[in-house]
Scaffold this motif. Structure first.
Motif, PDB file in Angstrom:
ATOM      1  N   ASN A 112       1.318  -1.427   0.349  1.00 48.02           N
ATOM      2  CA  ASN A 112      -0.052  -0.277  -0.422  1.00 48.02           C
ATOM      3  C   ASN A 112       1.081   1.242   0.039  1.00 48.02           C
ATOM      4  OD1 ASN A 112      -2.569  -0.945  -0.356  1.00 48.02           O
ATOM      5  ND2 ASN A 112      -2.534  -1.471   2.247  1.00 48.02           N
ATOM      6  N   LEU A 113       2.140   1.207  -0.662  1.00 47.28           N
ATOM      7  CA  LEU A 113       2.936   2.402  -1.064  1.00 47.28           C
ATOM      8  C   LEU A 113       2.515   3.021  -2.299  1.00 47.28           C
ATOM      9  CD1 LEU A 113       5.501   3.839   0.295  1.00 47.28           C
ATOM     10  CD2 LEU A 113       6.639   1.995  -0.426  1.00 47.28           C
ATOM     11  N   GLN A 114       2.411   3.845  -2.081  1.00 45.53           N
ATOM     12  CA  GLN A 114       2.335   5.228  -3.386  1.00 45.53           C
ATOM     13  C   GLN A 114       3.544   5.240  -3.403  1.00 45.53           C
ATOM     14  OE1 GLN A 114      -0.551   6.141  -4.751  1.00 45.53           O
ATOM     15  NE2 GLN A 114      -1.563   5.328  -3.161  1.00 45.53           N
ATOM     16  N   ILE A 115       4.430   5.030  -5.212  1.00 47.57           N
ATOM     17  CA  ILE A 115       5.256   5.045  -5.437  1.00 47.57           C
ATOM     18  C   ILE A 115       5.376   6.413  -7.010  1.00 47.57           C
ATOM     19  CG2 ILE A 115       6.348   4.691  -7.397  1.00 47.57           C
ATOM     20  CD1 ILE A 115       7.228   2.735  -5.071  1.00 47.57           C
ATOM     21  N   PRO A 116       5.826   7.855  -6.689  1.00 52.23           N
ATOM     22  CA  PRO A 116       5.724   9.074  -7.514  1.00 52.23           C
ATOM     23  C   PRO A 116       5.130   8.573  -9.377  1.00 52.23           C
ATOM     24  CG  PRO A 116       7.325   9.124  -6.023  1.00 52.23           C
ATOM     25  CD  PRO A 116       7.064   7.854  -5.909  1.00 52.23           C
ATOM     26  N   ASN A 117       5.038   9.090  -9.669  1.00 53.69           N
ATOM     27  CA  ASN A 117       5.107   8.964 -11.644  1.00 53.69           C
ATOM     28  C   ASN A 117       5.835   9.289 -11.898  1.00 53.69           C
ATOM     29  OD1 ASN A 117       3.436   6.952 -12.760  1.00 53.69           O
ATOM     30  ND2 ASN A 117       1.967   7.724 -12.974  1.00 53.69           N
ATOM     31  N   ARG A 118       7.354   9.504 -11.643  1.00 49.58           N
ATOM     32  CA  ARG A 118       7.447  10.211 -12.420  1.00 49.58           C
ATOM     33  C   ARG A 118       9.359   9.909 -12.662  1.00 49.58           C
ATOM     34  NH1 ARG A 118      10.655  11.962  -7.879  1.00 49.58           N
ATOM     35  NH2 ARG A 118       9.826  12.084  -5.787  1.00 49.58           N
ATOM     36  N   GLY A 119       9.310   8.716 -13.239  1.00 47.21           N
ATOM     37  CA  GLY A 119       9.996   7.949 -13.437  1.00 47.21           C
ATOM     38  C   GLY A 119      11.449   7.811 -13.135  1.00 47.21           C
ATOM     39  N   LEU A 120      11.541   6.875 -11.387  1.00 45.44           N
ATOM     40  CA  LEU A 120      11.895   6.848 -10.566  1.00 45.44           C
ATOM     41  C   LEU A 120      12.919   5.878 -10.852  1.00 45.44           C
ATOM     42  CD1 LEU A 120      10.772   6.797  -7.566  1.00 45.44           C
ATOM     43  CD2 LEU A 120      11.517   8.326  -8.326  1.00 45.44           C
ATOM     44  N   SER A 121      14.202   5.301 -10.690  1.00 44.81           N
ATOM     45  CA  SER A 121      14.896   4.243 -11.240  1.00 44.81           C
ATOM     46  C   SER A 121      14.720   3.280 -10.330  1.00 44.81           C
ATOM     47  CB  SER A 121      16.735   4.905 -11.617  1.00 44.81           C
ATOM     48  OG  SER A 121      16.821   5.044  -9.860  1.00 44.81           O
ATOM     49  N   SER A 122      15.529   2.147 -10.612  1.00 43.16           N
ATOM     50  CA  SER A 122      15.125   1.195 -10.296  1.00 43.16           C
ATOM     51  C   SER A 122      15.840   1.402  -8.554  1.00 43.16           C
ATOM     52  CB  SER A 122      16.062  -0.409 -10.639  1.00 43.16           C
ATOM     53  OG  SER A 122      15.026  -0.422 -11.331  1.00 43.16           O
ATOM     54  N   GLN A 123      17.266   1.542  -8.679  1.00 42.91           N
ATOM     55  CA  GLN A 123      17.707   1.933  -7.063  1.00 42.91           C
ATOM     56  C   GLN A 123      16.892   3.663  -6.368  1.00 42.91           C
ATOM     57  OE1 GLN A 123      19.079   1.920  -9.712  1.00 42.91           O
ATOM     58  NE2 GLN A 123      21.288   0.733  -9.419  1.00 42.91           N
ATOM     59  N   GLU A 124      15.961   3.782  -7.128  1.00 43.92           N
ATOM     60  CA  GLU A 124      15.261   4.825  -6.351  1.00 43.92           C
ATOM     61  C   GLU A 124      14.548   4.124  -5.618  1.00 43.92           C
ATOM     62  OE1 GLU A 124      16.827   8.768  -8.719  1.00 43.92           O
ATOM     63  OE2 GLU A 124      15.005   7.712  -9.895  1.00 43.92           O
ATOM     64  N   THR A 125      13.350   3.856  -6.420  1.00 43.22           N
ATOM     65  CA  THR A 125      12.745   3.095  -6.163  1.00 43.22           C
ATOM     66  C   THR A 125      12.416   1.507  -4.866  1.00 43.22           C
ATOM     67  OG1 THR A 125      11.594   3.005  -8.569  1.00 43.22           O
ATOM     68  CG2 THR A 125      10.122   1.331  -7.013  1.00 43.22           C
ATOM     69  N   PHE A 126      13.008   1.344  -4.911  1.00 41.36           N
ATOM     70  CA  PHE A 126      13.453   0.565  -3.810  1.00 41.36           C
ATOM     71  C   PHE A 126      14.327   0.704  -2.387  1.00 41.36           C
ATOM     72  CE2 PHE A 126      14.579  -3.769  -1.777  1.00 41.36           C
ATOM     73  CZ  PHE A 126      14.246  -4.736  -2.510  1.00 41.36           C
ATOM     74  N   LYS A 127      15.009   2.297  -3.028  1.00 41.14           N
ATOM     75  CA  LYS A 127      15.292   2.765  -1.279  1.00 41.14           C
ATOM     76  C   LYS A 127      13.999   3.286  -0.831  1.00 41.14           C
ATOM     77  CE  LYS A 127      17.995   5.285   0.931  1.00 41.14           C
ATOM     78  NZ  LYS A 127      16.861   6.059   1.618  1.00 41.14           N
ATOM     79  N   LEU A 128      12.741   3.818  -1.681  1.00 40.35           N
ATOM     80  CA  LEU A 128      11.532   4.260  -1.244  1.00 40.35           C
ATOM     81  C   LEU A 128      10.800   3.287  -0.908  1.00 40.35           C
ATOM     82  CD1 LEU A 128       9.446   6.663  -4.257  1.00 40.35           C
ATOM     83  CD2 LEU A 128      10.992   6.391  -1.885  1.00 40.35           C
ATOM     84  N   ILE A 129      10.755   1.710  -0.704  1.00 37.43           N
ATOM     85  CA  ILE A 129      10.115   0.731  -0.421  1.00 37.43           C
ATOM     86  C   ILE A 129      11.352   0.198   1.116  1.00 37.43           C
ATOM     87  CG2 ILE A 129      10.038  -1.953  -1.169  1.00 37.43           C
ATOM     88  CD1 ILE A 129       9.992  -1.420  -3.669  1.00 37.43           C
ATOM     89  N   TYR A 130      12.560   0.130   1.326  1.00 38.02           N
ATOM     90  CA  TYR A 130      13.567   0.071   2.210  1.00 38.02           C
ATOM     91  C   TYR A 130      12.966   1.284   3.396  1.00 38.02           C
ATOM     92  CZ  TYR A 130      16.774  -0.209   5.152  1.00 38.02           C
ATOM     93  OH  TYR A 130      17.322  -1.399   7.110  1.00 38.02           O
ATOM     94  N   ASP A 131      12.696   2.739   3.087  1.00 40.43           N
ATOM     95  CA  ASP A 131      12.376   3.452   3.530  1.00 40.43           C
ATOM     96  C   ASP A 131      11.114   3.377   4.672  1.00 40.43           C
ATOM     97  OD1 ASP A 131      14.751   4.763   3.441  1.00 40.43           O
ATOM     98  OD2 ASP A 131      14.050   6.426   2.396  1.00 40.43           O
ATOM     99  N   TYR A 132      10.318   2.779   3.873  1.00 39.97           N
ATOM    100  CA  TYR A 132       9.240   2.173   4.302  1.00 39.97           C
ATOM    101  C   TYR A 132       8.776   1.107   5.328  1.00 39.97           C
ATOM    102  CZ  TYR A 132       3.671   1.433   3.930  1.00 39.97           C
ATOM    103  OH  TYR A 132       2.402   0.592   3.980  1.00 39.97           O
ATOM    104  N   LEU A 133       9.506   0.727   5.446  1.00 40.90           N
ATOM    105  CA  LEU A 133       9.919  -0.786   5.939  1.00 40.90           C
ATOM    106  C   LEU A 133      10.425  -0.845   7.183  1.00 40.90           C
ATOM    107  CD1 LEU A 133      11.108  -4.063   3.004  1.00 40.90           C
ATOM    108  CD2 LEU A 133       8.786  -2.920   4.405  1.00 40.90           C
ATOM    109  N   ASP A 134      11.353   0.581   7.104  1.00 43.28           N
ATOM    110  CA  ASP A 134      12.469   1.203   8.329  1.00 43.28           C
ATOM    111  C   ASP A 134      11.151   2.280   9.129  1.00 43.28           C
ATOM    112  OD1 ASP A 134      15.370   0.806   8.989  1.00 43.28           O
ATOM    113  OD2 ASP A 134      15.560   2.518   8.543  1.00 43.28           O
ATOM    114  N   LYS A 135      10.562   2.930   8.739  1.00 49.55           N
ATOM    115  CA  LYS A 135      10.007   3.848   9.375  1.00 49.55           C
ATOM    116  C   LYS A 135       9.017   2.678  10.552  1.00 49.55           C
ATOM    117  CE  LYS A 135       8.040   7.683   7.778  1.00 49.55           C
ATOM    118  NZ  LYS A 135       7.180   8.699   6.852  1.00 49.55           N
ATOM    119  N   ARG A 136       8.653   2.162   9.757  1.00 55.09           N
ATOM    120  CA  ARG A 136       7.265   1.216  10.222  1.00 55.09           C
ATOM    121  C   ARG A 136       7.738  -0.330  11.062  1.00 55.09           C
ATOM    122  NH1 ARG A 136       5.696   3.745   6.492  1.00 55.09           N
ATOM    123  NH2 ARG A 136       4.223   5.197   6.428  1.00 55.09           N
TER     124      ARG A 136
END
Ligand SMILES: Nc1ncnc2c1ncn2[C@@H]1O[C@H](COP(=O)(O)OP(=O)(O)OP(=O)(O)O)[C@@H](O)[C@H]1O
Length: 415
Positions: free
Chosen positions: A118-142
Motif C-alpha cells: 500500500n505504498l504510493q510510488i510517485p509517477n515520475r520515472g524513478l530508477s529501480s534504485q530509487e524505487t527500492f530505496k522508497l520501499i526500504y525507507d517505508y519498511l524502516d520507518k514502520r
C-alpha cells in the motif's frame, strides 16, 4: 423429448457430487498440506532468526521442484502462518508473494511490492534504485521485516538483463543498510536455470535449498482425500476410495506419472463434472478415465505423429529421453543433446548428422510439440538453447520410440 430449456434447468437444479467446489480451485489454499510438513519445518528453521534477532541478516532460501509439487502453496501457507505468529509476538513480519511470470521485469516487481505494501510510488520515472530505496525507507520507518517470495524466478533469470538480476539479489550491497529488512524465498522449477548466472550472483542466491520432490501415488491419495473430506469439496460418500486411488496412480511418480498434484486435483474436479453431466451420484473410475483422456488429449495426437519421424529425428528424441533418465533434470543445453545424439547414433551404427542438420531436426520436433526449446538466461557464458521432452516419460513412450528406431534401422538395412 425435453426442450433445451428443460435440459438446462435440469442441469442447473440437478443433483451434484460437489459440496464446496471452490476448494478445488488452483489458487485455493487448503488448511492442511499433506507431505509438506518437512518443507514447512525447513522454512521455519531458516527464517526463525528474523523472529529471534530481527535485522541481523538477510535470509535467503531456494525452493526447487517440478511443476505441481506444491512450491507455491507451501510458501504461501508458511508466509501466512509465520507472519501470524510474528504478530502474536508483537513483530511486523510481512510475507509478499510475487509471480515473476506475471511481473515480468524488475520495474514491475518493484511496483508490485509497493502495491502489496500500500505504498504510493510517485509517477515520475524513478530508477529501480530509487524505487527500492522508497520501499526500504517505508519498511524502516514502520519497523517491518519483509519476506519476499519470488515465484517462477527461473523466468526472471531467463528474460532479464543480468544487471537487473544482480540488483535484485545484491540489494544490500547497493543500499548499504545496516538493518536487514528484506529476506528472500526464490522459487525455481530447476536449479539448472541458475547455471548461466555469474558466480557472484549464484553465491547470493544459492544459500539454503529446500527440495520439493514429485508426489508418489500414496502422497497424492492423501492430498486428494484431504480436499474431499477435510475441505468438503465433494458430498460425503460421492467419491469412492477406488476412484481416488485410480487418479493418484495415474500421476504418482512411483507409478510412472509426473507426481503433479495440480493435474491430480484437476482430474478429480473434471471427473466430478462428468459424473454430474451423466446424473451419477458418485464419481466412478470410468469418470476418472474420461477426465484423464480429456486432460491429456494432446498426448495421443503427439504419439500418433511419431510414426512420421525419420530415423535421425527419432534418434534425437531418444537422446533427449536418455538424458532425462540419466540426469533427472527437465532441460538440457543443446550441446549435451548433441553429444548424446552422436553417441546414440554411433552405438546403433547410424553415422550422426551434422550440427546444422541437428538444429533443423530440433526445430521440426519443436513445431510438432514433441519437445520444448527455450533460451537460457543471459549470463557469463552467453545464451544457449535448452531442450526438454514435452511428454512425460513412460515405459510405453520409451518402447514406442525404441520400436520405431528398430523398424527404421531394419528398413534401411534392407535397401
Ligand atoms: N501437499 C499438498 N497438499 C494439498 N494441496 C497441494 C499440495 N501440493 C500441491 N497442492 C495443490 O496442487 C496445486 C499445485 O500446487 P502449486 O501451485 O503449489 O505447485 P508448484 O510446485 O508451485 O507448481 P508450478 O511450478 O507449476 O508453479 C495447487 O492447487 C495446490 O494447492
Amino acid at each position: 423429448m425435453d426442450s433445451l430449456k428443460d435440459v438446462i434447468e435440469d442441469a442447473i437444479h440437478g443433483t451434484t457430487v460437489f459440496e464446496r467446489i471452490n476448494a478445488l480451485n488452483p489458487d485455493y489454499i487448503p488448511k492442511n498440506l499433506p507431505h509438506r510438513e518437512i518443507q514447512i519445518r525447513e522454512l521455519t528453521v531458516n527464517f526463525r532468526d528474523i523472529l529471534i534477532n530481527p535485522g541481523s541478516t538477510s535470509v535467503r532460501v531456494v525452493i526447487t521442484g517440478k511443476t505441481g509439487t506444491g512450491k507455491t502453496v507451501t510458501a504461501k501457507k508458511f508466509g501466512e502462518i509465520f507472519s501470524e505468529i510474528a504478530k502474536e509476538k508483537g513483530l511486523k513480519i510481512f510475507y509478499l508473494h510475487i509471480n515473476c511470470h506475471r511481473q515480468r521485469t524488475l520495474y514491475l516487481i518493484l511496483m508490485e511490492i509497493a502495491r502489496q505494501l500500500n505504498l504510493q510510488i510517485p509517477n515520475r520515472g524513478l530508477s529501480s534504485q530509487e524505487t527500492f530505496k522508497l520501499i526500504y525507507d517505508y519498511l524502516d520507518k514502520r519497523n517491518i521485516q519483509l519476506i519476499l517470495a519470488l515465484d517462477e524466478f527461473d523466468y526472471f533469470i531467463s528474460t532479464s538483463p543480468v544487471e537487473d538480476i544482480y540488483f535484485l539479489v545484491r540489494i544490500y550491497d547497493e543500499l548499504n543498510a545496516l538493518v536487514k529488512r528484506i529476506h528472500y524465498i526464490f522459487i525455481l522449477r530447476e536449479m539448472s536455470s541458475l547455471a548461466s548466472l555469474d558466480k557472484s550472483i549464484k553465491d547470493h542466491v544459492i544459500k539454503n535449498i529446500i527440495e520439493f520432490h514429485p508426489y508418489t501415488s500414496s502422497d497424492l491419495f492423501d492430498i486428494l482425500d484431504d480436499r474431499i473430506k477435510t475441505e468438503k469439496a465433494f458430498r460425503e460418500g460421492a467419491v469412492p476410495e477406488e476412484t481416488i486411488k485410480f487418479i493418484a496412480d495415474i500421476y504418482g511418480v512411483d507409478k510412472g506419472g509426473n507426481g503433479n498434484a495440480r493435474l491430480a486435483i484437476e482430474t478429480l474436479e473434471l471427473a466430478g463434472k462428468i459424473a454430474d453431466t451423466e446424473g451419477s451420484p458418485q464419481v466412478s473410475i470410468d469418470h476418472a478415465k474420461k477426465a484423464n483422456s480429456k486432460i491429456n488429449p494432446e498426448l495421443s495426437i503427439i504419439i500418433d505423429t511419431i510414426k512420421d519421424l525419420d530415423l535421425h529425428q527419432l534418434l534425437v528424441v531418444k537422446a533427449i529421453m536418455n538424458l532425462h533418465k540419466k540426469e533427472g533434470v527437465d532441460f538440457f543445453p543443446m550441446g549435451r543433446v548433441e553429444e548424446e545424439y552422436n553417441l546414440v547414433s554411433r552405438e546403433l551404427g547410424a553415422p550422426p548428422r551434422k550440427h546444422t542438420q541437428l538444429f533443423e531436426y530440433i526445430r521440426k520436433l519443436k513445431l510438432m510439440g514433441l519437445i520444448v526449446a527455450r533460451q537460457s538466461g543471459k549470463g557469463m557464458r552467453g545464451r544457449t538453447t535448452l531442450i526438454s521432452l514435452s511428454v512425460p516419460l513412460s515405459t510405453e513412450f520409451e518402447d514406442l520410440i525404441n520400436n520405431e528406431i528398430r523398424d527404421k534401422l531394419l528398413q534401411q538395412n534392407n535397401y
